[in-house]
Motif scaffolding. Structure first.
Motif, PDB file in Angstrom:
ATOM      1  N   THR A  46      14.835 -22.850  18.711  1.00 65.17           N
ATOM      2  CA  THR A  46      13.998 -21.655  18.521  1.00 65.17           C
ATOM      3  C   THR A  46      14.793 -20.359  18.442  1.00 65.17           C
ATOM      4  O   THR A  46      14.243 -19.319  18.079  1.00 65.17           O
ATOM      5  CB  THR A  46      12.993 -21.493  19.686  1.00 65.17           C
ATOM      6  OG1 THR A  46      13.728 -21.399  20.913  1.00 65.17           O
ATOM      7  CG2 THR A  46      12.029 -22.666  19.748  1.00 65.17           C
ATOM      8  N   ASN A  50      15.776 -18.937  21.042  1.00 66.79           N
ATOM      9  CA  ASN A  50      15.565 -18.284  22.334  1.00 66.79           C
ATOM     10  C   ASN A  50      16.810 -18.536  23.198  1.00 66.79           C
ATOM     11  O   ASN A  50      17.681 -19.324  22.837  1.00 66.79           O
ATOM     12  CB  ASN A  50      14.304 -18.848  23.005  1.00 66.79           C
ATOM     13  CG  ASN A  50      13.766 -17.931  24.100  1.00 66.79           C
ATOM     14  OD1 ASN A  50      14.246 -16.811  24.292  1.00 66.79           O
ATOM     15  ND2 ASN A  50      12.765 -18.404  24.814  1.00 66.79           N
ATOM     16  N   VAL A 101       8.657 -28.230  20.725  1.00 68.52           N
ATOM     17  CA  VAL A 101       9.031 -27.165  19.789  1.00 68.52           C
ATOM     18  C   VAL A 101       8.033 -27.095  18.626  1.00 68.52           C
ATOM     19  O   VAL A 101       7.570 -26.021  18.251  1.00 68.52           O
ATOM     20  CB  VAL A 101      10.472 -27.364  19.273  1.00 68.52           C
ATOM     21  CG1 VAL A 101      10.778 -26.412  18.116  1.00 68.52           C
ATOM     22  CG2 VAL A 101      11.482 -27.162  20.403  1.00 68.52           C
ATOM     23  N   GLY A 103       5.021 -25.300  19.474  1.00 69.33           N
ATOM     24  CA  GLY A 103       5.144 -23.849  19.725  1.00 69.33           C
ATOM     25  C   GLY A 103       5.988 -23.451  20.919  1.00 69.33           C
ATOM     26  O   GLY A 103       6.176 -22.262  21.170  1.00 69.33           O
ATOM     27  N   PHE A 105       8.985 -22.472  23.426  1.00 73.57           N
ATOM     28  CA  PHE A 105      10.275 -21.785  23.267  1.00 73.57           C
ATOM     29  C   PHE A 105      10.964 -21.596  24.611  1.00 73.57           C
ATOM     30  O   PHE A 105      12.029 -20.978  24.681  1.00 73.57           O
ATOM     31  CB  PHE A 105      10.085 -20.430  22.574  1.00 73.57           C
ATOM     32  CG  PHE A 105       8.999 -19.589  23.197  1.00 73.57           C
ATOM     33  CD1 PHE A 105       9.273 -18.811  24.304  1.00 73.57           C
ATOM     34  CD2 PHE A 105       7.709 -19.615  22.696  1.00 73.57           C
ATOM     35  CE1 PHE A 105       8.271 -18.065  24.908  1.00 73.57           C
ATOM     36  CE2 PHE A 105       6.697 -18.867  23.285  1.00 73.57           C
ATOM     37  CZ  PHE A 105       6.987 -18.087  24.394  1.00 73.57           C
ATOM     38  N   THR A 131       6.473 -25.125  30.101  1.00 73.38           N
ATOM     39  CA  THR A 131       5.434 -24.941  29.090  1.00 73.38           C
ATOM     40  C   THR A 131       4.300 -25.918  29.369  1.00 73.38           C
ATOM     41  O   THR A 131       4.542 -27.105  29.609  1.00 73.38           O
ATOM     42  CB  THR A 131       6.000 -25.166  27.678  1.00 73.38           C
ATOM     43  OG1 THR A 131       6.982 -24.163  27.410  1.00 73.38           O
ATOM     44  CG2 THR A 131       4.890 -25.038  26.624  1.00 73.38           C
ATOM     45  N   TRP A 161       3.087 -20.413  28.752  1.00 69.40           N
ATOM     46  CA  TRP A 161       4.522 -20.441  29.067  1.00 69.40           C
ATOM     47  C   TRP A 161       4.804 -19.671  30.356  1.00 69.40           C
ATOM     48  O   TRP A 161       4.444 -18.497  30.457  1.00 69.40           O
ATOM     49  CB  TRP A 161       5.319 -19.818  27.925  1.00 69.40           C
ATOM     50  CG  TRP A 161       6.746 -19.520  28.302  1.00 69.40           C
ATOM     51  CD1 TRP A 161       7.664 -20.395  28.774  1.00 69.40           C
ATOM     52  CD2 TRP A 161       7.407 -18.245  28.253  1.00 69.40           C
ATOM     53  NE1 TRP A 161       8.858 -19.755  29.016  1.00 69.40           N
ATOM     54  CE2 TRP A 161       8.727 -18.432  28.701  1.00 69.40           C
ATOM     55  CE3 TRP A 161       7.003 -16.961  27.855  1.00 69.40           C
ATOM     56  CZ2 TRP A 161       9.661 -17.397  28.777  1.00 69.40           C
ATOM     57  CZ3 TRP A 161       7.928 -15.922  27.935  1.00 69.40           C
ATOM     58  CH2 TRP A 161       9.238 -16.156  28.389  1.00 69.40           C
ATOM     59  N   ALA A 185       8.960 -17.938  17.665  1.00 72.15           N
ATOM     60  CA  ALA A 185       7.971 -18.717  18.420  1.00 72.15           C
ATOM     61  C   ALA A 185       7.345 -17.862  19.522  1.00 72.15           C
ATOM     62  O   ALA A 185       6.160 -17.981  19.835  1.00 72.15           O
ATOM     63  CB  ALA A 185       8.616 -19.969  19.017  1.00 72.15           C
ATOM     64  N   LYS A 186       8.140 -16.986  20.122  1.00 72.05           N
ATOM     65  CA  LYS A 186       7.619 -16.072  21.145  1.00 72.05           C
ATOM     66  C   LYS A 186       6.637 -15.091  20.523  1.00 72.05           C
ATOM     67  O   LYS A 186       5.620 -14.743  21.116  1.00 72.05           O
ATOM     68  CB  LYS A 186       8.773 -15.275  21.767  1.00 72.05           C
ATOM     69  CG  LYS A 186       9.138 -15.694  23.163  1.00 72.05           C
ATOM     70  CD  LYS A 186      10.166 -14.728  23.756  1.00 72.05           C
ATOM     71  CE  LYS A 186      10.715 -15.243  25.053  1.00 72.05           C
ATOM     72  NZ  LYS A 186      11.770 -14.414  25.629  1.00 72.05           N
ATOM     73  N   ARG A 218       4.739 -15.566  17.968  1.00 78.98           N
ATOM     74  CA  ARG A 218       3.467 -16.242  17.672  1.00 78.98           C
ATOM     75  C   ARG A 218       2.615 -16.390  18.937  1.00 78.98           C
ATOM     76  O   ARG A 218       1.397 -16.312  18.890  1.00 78.98           O
ATOM     77  CB  ARG A 218       3.735 -17.627  17.050  1.00 78.98           C
ATOM     78  CG  ARG A 218       4.204 -17.559  15.604  1.00 78.98           C
ATOM     79  CD  ARG A 218       4.252 -18.944  14.953  1.00 78.98           C
ATOM     80  NE  ARG A 218       5.337 -19.776  15.431  1.00 78.98           N
ATOM     81  CZ  ARG A 218       6.581 -19.761  14.942  1.00 78.98           C
ATOM     82  NH1 ARG A 218       6.903 -18.938  13.956  1.00 78.98           N
ATOM     83  NH2 ARG A 218       7.509 -20.555  15.430  1.00 78.98           N
ATOM     84  N   TYR A 219       3.294 -16.608  20.052  1.00 70.69           N
ATOM     85  CA  TYR A 219       2.593 -16.788  21.338  1.00 70.69           C
ATOM     86  C   TYR A 219       2.098 -15.456  21.898  1.00 70.69           C
ATOM     87  O   TYR A 219       1.070 -15.394  22.579  1.00 70.69           O
ATOM     88  CB  TYR A 219       3.585 -17.435  22.303  1.00 70.69           C
ATOM     89  CG  TYR A 219       3.153 -17.564  23.745  1.00 70.69           C
ATOM     90  CD1 TYR A 219       2.196 -18.496  24.139  1.00 70.69           C
ATOM     91  CD2 TYR A 219       3.738 -16.774  24.730  1.00 70.69           C
ATOM     92  CE1 TYR A 219       1.835 -18.636  25.469  1.00 70.69           C
ATOM     93  CE2 TYR A 219       3.385 -16.910  26.067  1.00 70.69           C
ATOM     94  CZ  TYR A 219       2.433 -17.838  26.424  1.00 70.69           C
ATOM     95  OH  TYR A 219       2.082 -17.975  27.740  1.00 70.69           O
TER      96      TYR A 219
END
Lengths: 198, 198
Positions: free
Chosen positions: A50, A52, A165, A168, A170, A174, A183, B60-61, B63-64
């Motif tokens: 991701t 991240n 992943v 969704g 990251f 989760t 999250w 991805a963050k 989108r969340y």
């Protein structure tokens, strides 16, 4: 739309916030009348997929992390001993957790390995710690150590990670209730509210 | 050690979690018997100084983020309308807030500008929105617009930002009680517990 039948908890013992959430999630699931499904995944793989990164990679965040964790542990009244081995390589623990699942000891192993790492500060990359943890939940350490090397187990960990992943994720912990994703330990109040409204 | 006499709230209207925290912080301070000090700072400057980055920079963050914000707004029963202008350039709003402080309207302006941006989705980089917000708290819009350009105001915003970074901040909202730092709307429960124990 059918009601999701379970609350999925993607966990990696390298993550201290996952440890904190793990100390609360069973009671939350029980009170919400939903079954809990513990799902090992590799946070390092999630970060890689991701883009991240771990909080401690920003120096100022890393300095804050320790105090923040102590505060949560104090609020939750759970032990916290920051491991010298941080950040841990959790891949062996996660494979062992998947082996434990095959004997229906997945949740027990998850709780035990996180308690060893974050409650007692032990090094979960140490084979002796893994063996002791496996024995503590009624598994035979040598059998676990051997089965951990099976391609099927390695593939399962990768599949869990890829699935998270794709859905969704990251970071860790989760949680999923069907498609709804939550999250972080700090989202337990939102997860609780969501389950009570569903 | 003397008791800190105030709870400092470093805020930037570009941050949606700061808006959420702002809807709760006054009641929290009041219940804890501590005075609240609103301190404008530039989150973009904090990111630049610390190497931290906005959540939305990880796809991805991002989108969340929207779903997460809606959940908090629902939990808090406050309006949320995601601005088309996100991410906002907040520097003009923050300078206006410092001008408002000079007339003791800092908190009122802070509340109003965040409500306009996150409650109503308005563009806070629009001079007309700034003017209207200034007027709504009893300030004369043209006077504010002129005073905002003063070097003293620009320097004050930079000084607030530098001070927050020097004290350990890396994001927003950031709260201080003396040396104790709390980051994030989601840490209000920890802040509350800290104030009750102090």
């Amino acid at each position: 739309m059918p009601q999701p039948s379970s609350l999925e908890f993607f966990w990696d013992p390298a993550s201290p916030y996952t440890y904190l959430a793990a100390t609360r999630i069973e009671k939350l699931a029980e009170e919400s009348g939903i079954s809990l499904r513990w799902r090992p995944f590799l946070l390092g793989g999630v970060f890689k997929a991701t883009g991240n990164r771990a909080p401690a990679e920003v120096a100022a965040k890393g300095r804050y992390l320790f105090e923040d964790l102590q505060r949560w542990a104090s609020l939750y009244s759970v032990p916290l001993r920051f491991p010298d081995s941080f950040p841990a390589n959790s891949i062996q623990s996660l494979r062992a957790a998947l082996v434990a699942e095959e004997s229906d000891q997945g949740p027990a192993f998850a709780r035990a390995i996180m308690a060893a790492h974050w409650g007692e500060g032990r090094d979960i990359n140490d084979a002796a710690v893994l063996a002791e943890t496996a024995e503590s939940v009624g598994l035979e350490a040598d059998t676990v150590a051997q089965r951990m090397q099976a391609q099927e187990i390695k593939d399962q960990l990768r599949a869990n990670t890829d699935e998270a992943v794709a859905r969704g994720a990251f970071g860790a912990p989760t949680f999923f209730v069907g498609d709804a994703m939550f999250w972080g330990n700090d989202r337990l109040p939102l997860l609780k509210a969501y389950l009570q409204e569903s």
